[in-house]
Design an enzyme around this catalytic site. Sequence first.
Site, PDB file in Angstrom:
ATOM      1  N   SER A 138       0.866  -1.177   0.000  1.00  0.00           N
ATOM      2  CA  SER A 138       0.000   0.000   0.000  1.00  0.00           C
ATOM      3  C   SER A 138       0.898   1.220   0.000  1.00  0.00           C
ATOM      4  O   SER A 138       2.061   1.151   0.427  1.00  0.00           O
ATOM      5  CB  SER A 138      -0.866   0.004   1.261  1.00  0.00           C
ATOM      6  N   TYR A 151      -2.366  -0.528  10.721  1.00  0.00           N
ATOM      7  CA  TYR A 151      -2.330  -0.968   9.323  1.00  0.00           C
ATOM      8  C   TYR A 151      -1.034  -0.539   8.657  1.00  0.00           C
ATOM      9  O   TYR A 151      -0.362  -1.333   7.981  1.00  0.00           O
ATOM     10  CB  TYR A 151      -3.540  -0.396   8.586  1.00  0.00           C
TER      11      TYR A 151
END
Length: 279
Positions: A138, A151
């Site tokens: 990501s 995260y």
Amino acid sequence: MSSKVVLITGTSSGIGLAAAVGAAKAGWRTVATLRDTSRADALRKAAADAGVELDIRQLDVTDPASIAAAIDGVISDHGRLDAVINNAGAGHLGTLENETVADVRQVMEVNFFGVLHVSKAALPHLRASGGRLITVTSVGGVVGQPFNEAYCAAKFAVEGYMESLAPVAAKVGVTVSVVEPGAVATEFVSNIGVDLEAEVAAAGPYADALQAYLDRTVSQFLSGAQTPAEAAESVLEALTADRPAFRIQTSDWARGFTGTKLSDLDGSAVLGLTSGWVG
């Protein structure tokens, strides 16, 4: 037995589904895995619509026995494994004071240790084939983002691990790449599984900052999100290019965003950017 074989995790929807169909269209024998095979209807329909065949199997990245069974089954049935795409992951919303350390550990278990478990089980077979190990991370693996501490920590860990592993793996013939999407219009966000209004109501001193962050994020997803198929194109680049880069962003926006961090020696540019997200 001559067809190259790729195993992809997390293919029930989104980037994983699009990558599985795309790999099959590109001529790869594609093993599409997911934690719950009862959720494979969309995957089967997408394959049928594209006129390709997928080998759909169960694989839970948090269960070493499930991983071993899936990979052993691939070797038994196909005789080889040429690439693995670590795509399975889980979103998370929260901040340190308002969540437990157990919550953070669970995020790490899925998004970091799950990648390690699959990669470790696959590496002997990738060595044998001179294969590729590809992980969908990501932009949050490069730039830390408010209310995404756990995260981003998991994605930072994946990026650091794979960046460190890449030259070692190359010595035994395995190419390592990471793919960094930005906002992608998938079920990933809804799968976080939280009531956003309730989260704001329970955020205490962080409520205003959380609401500002959510307003900004929802706006970004509505106006600038890629489709899963667009993001999957970069995954297929890592799979099929003669000499894929180690780090591949999926859009111009992602390249600009991660570039802010990669050229930011003292951290002021990143914090100046993300501070504006919380009001």
